[in-house]
Design an enzyme around this catalytic site. Structure first.
Site, mmCIF file in Angstrom:
data_model
loop_
_atom_site.group_PDB
_atom_site.id
_atom_site.type_symbol
_atom_site.label_atom_id
_atom_site.label_comp_id
_atom_site.label_asym_id
_atom_site.label_seq_id
_atom_site.Cartn_x
_atom_site.Cartn_y
_atom_site.Cartn_z
ATOM 1 N N ASN A 1 0.865 -1.176 0.000
ATOM 2 C CA ASN A 1 0.000 0.000 0.000
ATOM 3 C C ASN A 1 0.908 1.234 0.000
ATOM 4 O O ASN A 1 1.531 1.540 1.008
ATOM 5 C CB ASN A 1 -0.894 -0.028 1.243
ATOM 6 C CG ASN A 1 -1.892 1.114 1.262
ATOM 7 O OD1 ASN A 1 -1.794 2.047 0.477
ATOM 8 N ND2 ASN A 1 -2.842 1.031 2.176
ATOM 9 N N ARG B 1 -2.346 -2.209 -3.577
ATOM 10 C CA ARG B 1 -3.607 -1.518 -3.359
ATOM 11 C C ARG B 1 -3.618 -0.305 -4.284
ATOM 12 O O ARG B 1 -2.732 0.545 -4.210
ATOM 13 C CB ARG B 1 -3.724 -1.050 -1.920
ATOM 14 C CG ARG B 1 -4.986 -0.258 -1.704
ATOM 15 C CD ARG B 1 -4.883 0.655 -0.538
ATOM 16 N NE ARG B 1 -6.132 1.390 -0.393
ATOM 17 C CZ ARG B 1 -6.217 2.589 0.153
ATOM 18 N NH1 ARG B 1 -5.145 3.180 0.618
ATOM 19 N NH2 ARG B 1 -7.375 3.191 0.255
ATOM 20 N N HIS C 1 -13.018 2.240 -0.148
ATOM 21 C CA HIS C 1 -12.943 1.161 0.850
ATOM 22 C C HIS C 1 -13.490 -0.150 0.287
ATOM 23 O O HIS C 1 -13.905 -1.034 1.043
ATOM 24 C CB HIS C 1 -13.762 1.468 2.125
ATOM 25 C CG HIS C 1 -13.235 2.582 2.967
ATOM 26 N ND1 HIS C 1 -14.067 3.455 3.628
ATOM 27 C CD2 HIS C 1 -11.974 2.950 3.278
ATOM 28 C CE1 HIS C 1 -13.336 4.323 4.305
ATOM 29 N NE2 HIS C 1 -12.054 4.050 4.103
ATOM 30 N N HIS D 1 -17.762 0.251 7.692
ATOM 31 C CA HIS D 1 -16.311 0.442 7.860
ATOM 32 C C HIS D 1 -16.153 1.817 8.491
ATOM 33 O O HIS D 1 -16.231 2.843 7.824
ATOM 34 C CB HIS D 1 -15.631 0.371 6.485
ATOM 35 C CG HIS D 1 -14.156 0.641 6.527
ATOM 36 N ND1 HIS D 1 -13.211 -0.300 6.183
ATOM 37 C CD2 HIS D 1 -13.453 1.754 6.864
ATOM 38 C CE1 HIS D 1 -12.003 0.213 6.325
ATOM 39 N NE2 HIS D 1 -12.120 1.476 6.730
ATOM 40 N N GLY E 1 -13.721 4.059 10.670
ATOM 41 C CA GLY E 1 -12.420 4.327 11.286
ATOM 42 C C GLY E 1 -12.189 5.820 11.227
ATOM 43 O O GLY E 1 -13.140 6.589 11.409
ATOM 44 N N ARG F 1 -13.251 14.425 8.206
ATOM 45 C CA ARG F 1 -14.078 14.795 7.046
ATOM 46 C C ARG F 1 -15.513 15.057 7.482
ATOM 47 O O ARG F 1 -16.036 14.357 8.354
ATOM 48 C CB ARG F 1 -14.075 13.686 5.995
ATOM 49 C CG ARG F 1 -12.735 13.468 5.330
ATOM 50 C CD ARG F 1 -12.885 12.513 4.151
ATOM 51 N NE ARG F 1 -11.607 12.058 3.668
ATOM 52 C CZ ARG F 1 -11.222 10.781 3.645
ATOM 53 N NH1 ARG F 1 -12.034 9.824 4.071
ATOM 54 N NH2 ARG F 1 -10.036 10.459 3.188
ATOM 55 N N ARG G 1 -11.185 7.862 20.584
ATOM 56 C CA ARG G 1 -10.815 7.622 21.995
ATOM 57 C C ARG G 1 -10.781 8.927 22.776
ATOM 58 O O ARG G 1 -11.280 9.009 23.897
ATOM 59 C CB ARG G 1 -9.443 6.938 22.079
ATOM 60 C CG ARG G 1 -9.512 5.474 21.728
ATOM 61 C CD ARG G 1 -8.148 4.909 21.500
ATOM 62 N NE ARG G 1 -7.569 5.453 20.264
ATOM 63 C CZ ARG G 1 -6.609 4.875 19.571
ATOM 64 N NH1 ARG G 1 -6.081 3.756 19.989
ATOM 65 N NH2 ARG G 1 -6.148 5.418 18.464
ATOM 66 N N GLU H 1 -7.678 -5.826 4.564
ATOM 67 C CA GLU H 1 -7.518 -5.478 3.146
ATOM 68 C C GLU H 1 -6.252 -6.105 2.570
ATOM 69 O O GLU H 1 -6.214 -6.496 1.406
ATOM 70 C CB GLU H 1 -7.458 -3.950 2.990
ATOM 71 C CG GLU H 1 -8.808 -3.297 3.228
ATOM 72 C CD GLU H 1 -8.702 -1.832 3.605
ATOM 73 O OE1 GLU H 1 -8.335 -1.551 4.773
ATOM 74 O OE2 GLU H 1 -8.991 -0.972 2.773
#
Ligand code: AMP
Length: 393
Positions: free
Chosen positions: A7, A88, A177, A203, A205, A236, A280, A379
Site C-alpha cells: 500500500n 492496493r 474502501h 467500515h 475508522g 471529514r 478515543r 484489506e
C-alpha cells in the site's frame, strides 16, 4: 507461495508478506517519510520489531531497503521466494470492475485517472515502478478500492446534476474502501455458508463508509465522487449542503480548494469537537461532560444510523450488520449507541458480547431481528488472495 501486499502513499509504503499456504503473515511493516527528512522503517516479524532511521530519497530506495532487510533479517532466504506482488490501487474509475494483472495499460490508466485521486494514484504508480525495477520478473496485481462498487446501478451512481457532467467529466458516485467491504462480504458469506444475504457493512475508522451488499454485491455505498461524501468521519464532514462552500469562501476569503481542505482535514469529529479526530479522545472528553465532544459523538452515531436505516429499506431488510475498522472493531460504547438507536428495527445488542475488541464476534442477542457482528477487516489479505488467484490463472 509467498505474496507481498503493498500500500503506497505519497511518502509512505506499507507491506505485509503472506505465506498463502495458511494465509499467515510472515512479516509486515511501514516505511515512512520517504523523500522527507527523518525517514525510517519498521518491520515486524516473529514477534520482533525493528525500527530504524534510514535515508530514503524515493520509493525505489524504500523497496530496495525492504527487500534487503527481508533477507538480512532472515525472513526469506532469497528474493525468488516472492511469488507475487499485490498493490492496493485507489481509483480505477468505471473501467476496472475487478482486480487485474498489472501491465503498461493499467499504469497508463492510473495516470489518466489521477484527476479523480490526485494524491493516491500517482503514489500507486511510484510503488508499481519501484517494484518493477527491483523485481522485474515477479507478476504484479492491482486491487482497486473502487472496483467492488462497480455493481451499483445508474439510479444509484448518477447524481441529480446535468447529465453532461457525467458524460463529459465522469461525475458520478465511485465509492471507496471497496477492498475492505468485499473482505467483509466474503467473510460473511463463508460464515453463513450461503450466497444469498442482505448485509450492511460499516467500515468506520478515521475514514468511514457504509455499504449495502446484496448476495455479495455492492448495491450502494456512502462515499461518492470522492471519499469526502457520506457519513461524518474523523476529520471529514461527510455530506453537506454544497452551497456552504461558496458562502464560506466569501466569508473567510478562501478559494475552493482551501474550503475543500477544511472539509477534508478540519471537519468531522475534529471540527465539531475543536479537540481531536480520534474517537478515543472524544469519548474521554464525553466522560468529562464536554458539550462539543458529546454533540460530535452523537452526530457521528446519528450519521451511521441514518445510512443503516436507508440501506435497510434499499435492501428490503437486512440479515447482517457488520462493524469494522478502528472505531467499528474497538469502540464498545459507539457500537452500543448505534445498535440502541436501531432498536425500532428489532436490533438487540448483547452488552457482554459487545465487550470485545478486534475479534470476530456476534454481538447481537439471539432474538435480535438482525445479526450484528464485529469483524476485523483485512484489506492486505484480500489483496494477497486476489494476487494469488490472478497469478495462478
Ligand atoms: P482506522 O482509520 O481504521 O485506523 O481507525 C482509527 C479510529 O479508530 C480512531 O478514531 C481511533 O480513535 C479509533 N479507535 C481505535 N481504537 C479504539 C478504541 N479502543 N476505542 C475507540 N476508538 C478506537
Amino acid at each position: 507461495m509467498k505474496i507481498i501486499s503493498i500500500n503506497t502513499g505519497s511518502s509512505s509504503l506499507k507491506f505485509s508478506l503472506f505465506n498463502m499456504d495458511d494465509e499467515s503473515v510472515i512479516a509486515s511493516g511501514l516505511f515512512e517519510r520517504i523523500g522527507i527528512e527523518g525517514s525510517n522503517y519498521t518491520i515486524k516479524f516473529n514477534g520482533e520489531k525493528v525500527n530504524q532511521q534510514v535515508e530514503l530519497n524515493s520509493h525505489v530506495d524504500a523497496v530496495k531497503v525492504l527487500l534487503d532487510k527481508l533477507i538480512d533479517l532472515g525472513i526469506i532466504s532469497s528474493l525468488n521466494e516472492i511469488d507475487g506482488i499485490g498493490h492496493r490501487l485507489v481509483h480505477g474509475k468505471d473501467k476496472y470492475r475487478e482486480s487485474v494483472l498489472i501491465n503498461d495499460e493499467v499504469v497508463e490508466d492510473l495516470d489518466k485517472f489521477k484527476c479523480f485521486a490526485p494524491l493516491h494514484n500517482p503514489a500507486n504508480i511510484l510503488g508499481i515502478n519501484a517494484f518493477k525495477e527491483a523485481l522485474p520478473n515477479v507478476p504484479m496485481v492491482g486491487v482497486f478500492d473502487t472496483a467492488f462498487h462497480q455493481t451499483m446501478d445508474s439510479t444509484t451512481y448518477l447524481y441529480a446534476v446535468p447529465y453532461s457532467w457525467y458524460q463529459n467529466h465522469g461525475v458520478r458516485k465511485y465509492g471507496f474502501h471497496g477492498t475492505s467491504h468485499r473482505y467483509i462480504a466474503e467473510t460473511v458469506k463463508e460464515m453463513l455458508g450461503k450466497d444469498e444475504f442482505r448485509l450492511i457493512s460499516c467500515h468506520i475508522g478515521n475514514g468511514g463508509s457504509i455499504t449495502a451488499i446484496k448476495d455479495g454485491k455492492c448495491v450502494d455505498t456512502s462515499m461518492g465522487f470522492t471519499p469526502l461524501a457520506g457519513i461524518m468521519m474523523g476529520t471529514r464532514s461527510g455530506d453537506i449542503d454544497p452551497s456552504i462552500i461558496p458562502y464560506v469562501m466569501e466569508q473567510e476569503g478562501k478559494n475552493a480548494s482551501e474550503v475543500i481542505d477544511d472539509l477534508n482535514k478540519r471537519s468531522g469529529l475534529f471540527g465539531m469537537s475543536e479537540y481531536s479526530s480520534d474517537m478515543r479522545d472524544i469519548l474521554e472528553k464525553c466522560g468529562q461532560q464536554d458539550e462539543k465532544a458529546i454533540v460530535a459523538r452523537d452526530k457521528y452515531v446519528r450519521r451511521v444510523v441514518d445510512y443503516i436505516a436507508q440501506y435497510y429499506v434499499l435492501l428490503g431488510g437486512a440479515d447482517v450488520i457488520v462493524f469494522t475498522a478502528g472505531v467499528g472493531e474497538n469502540s464498545i460504547p459507539v457500537r452500543r449507541q448505534i445498535c440502541e438507536e436501531l432498536a425500532c428495527f428489532g436490533v438487540k445488542i448483547d452488552l457482554d458480547k459487545n465487550n470485545v475488541r478486534g475479534e470476530v464476534v456476534k454481538i447481537s442477542t439471539d432474538d435480535s431481528s438482525i445479526d450484528v457482528y464485529v469483524i476485523p477487516t483485512d484489506e492486505e489479505l484480500m489483496i494477497a488472495r486476489d494476487t494469488l488467484h490472478l497469478i495462478n490463472r
